[in-house]
Write a protein that holds these residues in place. Structure first.
Motif, PDB file in Angstrom:
ATOM      1  N   PHE A 273      -6.314  -3.636 -12.115  1.00  0.00           N
ATOM      2  CA  PHE A 273      -4.994  -3.919 -11.545  1.00  0.00           C
ATOM      3  C   PHE A 273      -4.362  -2.643 -10.996  1.00  0.00           C
ATOM      4  O   PHE A 273      -3.847  -2.614  -9.870  1.00  0.00           O
ATOM      5  CB  PHE A 273      -4.092  -4.539 -12.617  1.00  0.00           C
ATOM      6  N   GLY A 274      -4.409  -1.570 -11.774  1.00  0.00           N
ATOM      7  CA  GLY A 274      -3.836  -0.306 -11.328  1.00  0.00           C
ATOM      8  C   GLY A 274      -4.551   0.258 -10.116  1.00  0.00           C
ATOM      9  O   GLY A 274      -3.911   0.732  -9.163  1.00  0.00           O
ATOM     10  N   PHE A 275      -5.892   0.195 -10.130  1.00  0.00           N
ATOM     11  CA  PHE A 275      -6.640   0.725  -8.990  1.00  0.00           C
ATOM     12  C   PHE A 275      -6.394  -0.104  -7.733  1.00  0.00           C
ATOM     13  O   PHE A 275      -6.416   0.439  -6.618  1.00  0.00           O
ATOM     14  CB  PHE A 275      -8.134   0.762  -9.287  1.00  0.00           C
ATOM     15  N   SER A 276      -6.163  -1.392  -7.896  1.00  0.00           N
ATOM     16  CA  SER A 276      -5.934  -2.238  -6.712  1.00  0.00           C
ATOM     17  C   SER A 276      -4.715  -1.763  -5.928  1.00  0.00           C
ATOM     18  O   SER A 276      -4.695  -1.852  -4.686  1.00  0.00           O
ATOM     19  CB  SER A 276      -5.766  -3.705  -7.134  1.00  0.00           C
ATOM     20  N   ILE A 277      -3.707  -1.251  -6.617  1.00  0.00           N
ATOM     21  CA  ILE A 277      -2.520  -0.725  -5.933  1.00  0.00           C
ATOM     22  C   ILE A 277      -2.873   0.568  -5.204  1.00  0.00           C
ATOM     23  O   ILE A 277      -2.492   0.764  -4.042  1.00  0.00           O
ATOM     24  CB  ILE A 277      -1.383  -0.496  -6.941  1.00  0.00           C
ATOM     25  N   THR A 278      -3.613   1.436  -5.895  1.00  0.00           N
ATOM     26  CA  THR A 278      -4.078   2.668  -5.255  1.00  0.00           C
ATOM     27  C   THR A 278      -4.926   2.348  -4.036  1.00  0.00           C
ATOM     28  O   THR A 278      -4.817   3.007  -2.987  1.00  0.00           O
ATOM     29  CB  THR A 278      -4.905   3.502  -6.251  1.00  0.00           C
ATOM     30  N   TYR A 279      -5.760   1.338  -4.164  1.00  0.00           N
ATOM     31  CA  TYR A 279      -6.617   0.912  -3.061  1.00  0.00           C
ATOM     32  C   TYR A 279      -5.804   0.509  -1.837  1.00  0.00           C
ATOM     33  O   TYR A 279      -6.066   0.970  -0.725  1.00  0.00           O
ATOM     34  CB  TYR A 279      -7.499  -0.264  -3.521  1.00  0.00           C
ATOM     35  N   LEU A 280      -4.806  -0.343  -2.032  1.00  0.00           N
ATOM     36  CA  LEU A 280      -4.026  -0.827  -0.894  1.00  0.00           C
ATOM     37  C   LEU A 280      -3.274   0.315  -0.223  1.00  0.00           C
ATOM     38  O   LEU A 280      -3.238   0.404   1.015  1.00  0.00           O
ATOM     39  CB  LEU A 280      -3.040  -1.906  -1.358  1.00  0.00           C
ATOM     40  N   ILE A 281      -2.675   1.188  -1.033  1.00  0.00           N
ATOM     41  CA  ILE A 281      -1.969   2.340  -0.467  1.00  0.00           C
ATOM     42  C   ILE A 281      -2.946   3.213   0.325  1.00  0.00           C
ATOM     43  O   ILE A 281      -2.630   3.681   1.428  1.00  0.00           O
ATOM     44  CB  ILE A 281      -1.294   3.161  -1.585  1.00  0.00           C
ATOM     45  N   GLY A 282      -4.152   3.422  -0.224  1.00  0.00           N
ATOM     46  CA  GLY A 282      -5.143   4.246   0.456  1.00  0.00           C
ATOM     47  C   GLY A 282      -5.603   3.668   1.781  1.00  0.00           C
ATOM     48  O   GLY A 282      -5.728   4.391   2.776  1.00  0.00           O
ATOM     49  N   VAL A 283      -5.841   2.361   1.804  1.00  0.00           N
ATOM     50  CA  VAL A 283      -6.289   1.707   3.038  1.00  0.00           C
ATOM     51  C   VAL A 283      -5.211   1.786   4.109  1.00  0.00           C
ATOM     52  O   VAL A 283      -5.488   2.119   5.272  1.00  0.00           O
ATOM     53  CB  VAL A 283      -6.679   0.235   2.753  1.00  0.00           C
ATOM     54  N   PHE A 284      -3.961   1.518   3.737  1.00  0.00           N
ATOM     55  CA  PHE A 284      -2.880   1.545   4.725  1.00  0.00           C
ATOM     56  C   PHE A 284      -2.565   2.977   5.163  1.00  0.00           C
ATOM     57  O   PHE A 284      -2.237   3.214   6.329  1.00  0.00           O
ATOM     58  CB  PHE A 284      -1.642   0.847   4.176  1.00  0.00           C
ATOM     59  N   ALA A 285      -2.671   3.921   4.236  1.00  0.00           N
ATOM     60  CA  ALA A 285      -2.469   5.318   4.609  1.00  0.00           C
ATOM     61  C   ALA A 285      -3.556   5.770   5.586  1.00  0.00           C
ATOM     62  O   ALA A 285      -3.282   6.505   6.547  1.00  0.00           O
ATOM     63  CB  ALA A 285      -2.464   6.205   3.368  1.00  0.00           C
ATOM     64  N   ALA A 286      -4.787   5.319   5.351  1.00  0.00           N
ATOM     65  CA  ALA A 286      -5.894   5.670   6.257  1.00  0.00           C
ATOM     66  C   ALA A 286      -5.670   5.082   7.648  1.00  0.00           C
ATOM     67  O   ALA A 286      -5.955   5.745   8.661  1.00  0.00           O
ATOM     68  CB  ALA A 286      -7.217   5.173   5.670  1.00  0.00           C
ATOM     69  N   LEU A 287      -5.165   3.859   7.709  1.00  0.00           N
ATOM     70  CA  LEU A 287      -4.830   3.260   9.005  1.00  0.00           C
ATOM     71  C   LEU A 287      -3.804   4.115   9.750  1.00  0.00           C
ATOM     72  O   LEU A 287      -3.929   4.357  10.954  1.00  0.00           O
ATOM     73  CB  LEU A 287      -4.264   1.852   8.801  1.00  0.00           C
ATOM     74  N   LEU A 288      -2.826   4.584   9.009  1.00  0.00           N
ATOM     75  CA  LEU A 288      -1.750   5.366   9.618  1.00  0.00           C
ATOM     76  C   LEU A 288      -2.255   6.733  10.094  1.00  0.00           C
ATOM     77  O   LEU A 288      -1.971   7.155  11.224  1.00  0.00           O
ATOM     78  CB  LEU A 288      -0.626   5.540   8.596  1.00  0.00           C
ATOM     79  N   ILE A 289      -3.002   7.423   9.244  1.00  0.00           N
ATOM     80  CA  ILE A 289      -3.532   8.737   9.615  1.00  0.00           C
ATOM     81  C   ILE A 289      -4.473   8.616  10.801  1.00  0.00           C
ATOM     82  O   ILE A 289      -4.417   9.415  11.750  1.00  0.00           O
ATOM     83  CB  ILE A 289      -4.249   9.378   8.402  1.00  0.00           C
ATOM     84  N   ASP A 290      -5.336   7.615  10.771  1.00  0.00           N
ATOM     85  CA  ASP A 290      -6.277   7.397  11.869  1.00  0.00           C
ATOM     86  C   ASP A 290      -5.533   7.119  13.174  1.00  0.00           C
ATOM     87  O   ASP A 290      -5.912   7.605  14.250  1.00  0.00           O
ATOM     88  CB  ASP A 290      -7.196   6.229  11.516  1.00  0.00           C
ATOM     89  N   HIS A 291      -4.454   6.356  13.071  1.00  0.00           N
ATOM     90  CA  HIS A 291      -3.658   6.009  14.251  1.00  0.00           C
ATOM     91  C   HIS A 291      -3.078   7.257  14.910  1.00  0.00           C
ATOM     92  O   HIS A 291      -3.199   7.446  16.126  1.00  0.00           O
ATOM     93  CB  HIS A 291      -2.526   5.062  13.823  1.00  0.00           C
ATOM     94  N   TYR A 292      -2.457   8.113  14.129  1.00  0.00           N
ATOM     95  CA  TYR A 292      -1.824   9.303  14.704  1.00  0.00           C
ATOM     96  C   TYR A 292      -2.841  10.365  15.081  1.00  0.00           C
ATOM     97  O   TYR A 292      -2.589  11.148  15.996  1.00  0.00           O
ATOM     98  CB  TYR A 292      -0.767   9.839  13.738  1.00  0.00           C
ATOM     99  N   LEU A 293      -3.977  10.371  14.385  1.00  0.00           N
ATOM    100  CA  LEU A 293      -5.039  11.294  14.781  1.00  0.00           C
ATOM    101  C   LEU A 293      -5.528  10.948  16.185  1.00  0.00           C
ATOM    102  O   LEU A 293      -5.765  11.840  17.026  1.00  0.00           O
ATOM    103  CB  LEU A 293      -6.191  11.215  13.776  1.00  0.00           C
ATOM    104  N   ALA A 294      -5.655   9.658  16.457  1.00  0.00           N
ATOM    105  CA  ALA A 294      -6.085   9.211  17.800  1.00  0.00           C
ATOM    106  C   ALA A 294      -5.044   9.593  18.846  1.00  0.00           C
ATOM    107  O   ALA A 294      -5.388   9.974  19.977  1.00  0.00           O
ATOM    108  CB  ALA A 294      -6.320   7.708  17.794  1.00  0.00           C
ATOM    109  N   VAL A 295      -3.751   9.484  18.472  1.00  0.00           N
ATOM    110  CA  VAL A 295      -2.680   9.836  19.410  1.00  0.00           C
ATOM    111  C   VAL A 295      -2.721  11.331  19.711  1.00  0.00           C
ATOM    112  O   VAL A 295      -2.619  11.760  20.861  1.00  0.00           O
ATOM    113  CB  VAL A 295      -1.304   9.438  18.832  1.00  0.00           C
ATOM    114  N   TRP A 296      -2.906  12.150  18.691  1.00  0.00           N
ATOM    115  CA  TRP A 296      -2.912  13.608  18.874  1.00  0.00           C
ATOM    116  C   TRP A 296      -4.114  14.093  19.659  1.00  0.00           C
ATOM    117  O   TRP A 296      -4.045  15.067  20.398  1.00  0.00           O
ATOM    118  CB  TRP A 296      -2.877  14.298  17.501  1.00  0.00           C
ATOM    119  N   LEU A 297      -5.245  13.400  19.493  1.00  0.00           N
ATOM    120  CA  LEU A 297      -6.468  13.827  20.174  1.00  0.00           C
ATOM    121  C   LEU A 297      -6.577  13.260  21.578  1.00  0.00           C
ATOM    122  O   LEU A 297      -7.468  13.638  22.329  1.00  0.00           O
ATOM    123  CB  LEU A 297      -7.697  13.403  19.357  1.00  0.00           C
ATOM    124  N   ALA A 298      -5.713  12.304  21.922  1.00  0.00           N
ATOM    125  CA  ALA A 298      -5.777  11.672  23.232  1.00  0.00           C
ATOM    126  C   ALA A 298      -5.382  12.641  24.357  1.00  0.00           C
ATOM    127  O   ALA A 298      -4.571  13.534  24.147  1.00  0.00           O
ATOM    128  CB  ALA A 298      -4.869  10.455  23.250  1.00  0.00           C
TER     129      ALA A 298
END
Length: 298
Positions: A273-298
């Motif tokens: 249960f505890g890891f599932s919360i960490t998991y969701l935060i990690g997945v959404f944080a990765a989406l966000l970082i990947d998104h802005y990384l693409a913007v910066w490298l464009a």
């Protein structure tokens, strides 16, 4: 003997408890990710602020209504018997008034300062969780969390709509990730608390179908979740960084669920249960970082 009235600090803590701050924080986080992913650059500051506050207040309102509806059940469960209503610190009318003020304020902010579609969808999410799930589904079927998970999966869509005024397919992918994540997340807790749910005749899956059956379902949904989290990469919404993080976290989550299945009477249900919360935060944080990384490298 007359019970002493709680002091201001205790009263403030009780009203804060009604809002379920940890749950609301996770809801607001996923809504903010939806906002930031909605546009390639900076989001309009006014829409970001009023959208975040409006969605957060609506989530807090739904949480307070949930407290009111579940007050009798909460009084019988060890995990919830110290909540403001079972302890008598707050009265039912106080909780409903508080929920109404939060809800009306949220709708006014979203309707007048964000956009009407965001307000309507947020209201639908509030009603879906506080009324449809809590009043009907929660007590009607062991699949309650699967069906009711739609309300909990809405925040990133609400955030996206707050910024753009429209529902985009990529926003629906975010919805699908949380919708698929919710059953293994909640059923892990339900296994740990199954005796308490049985005591109050709550038809949670471990109570109605047993722990072994629930364990298999948790593994199945986690595998499905791993596949669903590939969709942002497959559709071009995100890049390689997100893919690596999603796969690594997904495999780790699956390992937790397998350990839970093998030993459901140990600490593994709550660890999962505890890891599932960490998991969701990690997945959404990765989406966000990947998104802005693409913007910066464009």
């Amino acid at each position: 003997m007359t019970q002493a009235s709680p002091d201001f600090r205790t009263l403030a803590a009780d009203y804060l408890d009604l809002c379920k701050p940890k749950v609301v924080a996770l809801i607001v986080f996923t809504a903010i990710v939806g906002m930031l992913l909605a546009v390639p650059g900076a989001v309009p500051l006014d829409l970001f602020i009023f959208g975040t506050v409006g969605i957060g207040l609506a989530a807090a309102s739904a949480a307070a209504i949930n407290h009111f509806i579940d007050r009798r059940i909460d009084a019988e469960m060890a995990r919830t018997r110290k909540r403001p209503l079972p302890t008598g610190h707050l009265k039912g009318w106080q909780v409903l008034s508080f929920a109404a003020v939060l809800g009306i304020t949220a709708m006014a902010l979203l309707w007048f300062l964000v956009n009407p579609l965001a307000a309507v969808l947020t209201l639908a999410s509030l009603v879906g969780y506080a009324i449809i799930y809590t009043v009907f589904l929660k007590r009607a079927t062991p699949q309650n969390i699967v069906i009711g998970g739609a309300a909990g999966a809405a925040p990133p869509v609400l955030g996206w709509v707050a910024i753009t005024g429209e529902i985009h397919p990529h926003a629906l992918l975010l919805f699908l990730i949380i919708f698929t994540w919710t059953p293994p997340h909640f059923w892990a807790l339900a296994i740990h608390r199954r005796e308490e749910y049985a005591k109050v005749d709550m038809p949670m899956l471990p109570v109605t179908h047993g722990v072994d059956f629930t364990g298999w379902h948790i593994i199945f949904y986690t595998i499905l979740l791993l596949l669903v989290t590939l969709l942002p990469w497959l559709t071009g919404m995100s890049g390689l960084l997100y893919l690596v993080v999603a796969v690594v976290l997904g495999i780790a989550f699956l390992a937790y669920t397998i350990a839970l299945k093998r030993d459901p009477d140990s600490r593994w249900p709550m660890k999962t249960f505890g890891f599932s919360i960490t998991y969701l935060i990690g997945v959404f944080a990765a989406l966000l970082i990947d998104h802005y990384l693409a913007v910066w490298l464009a």
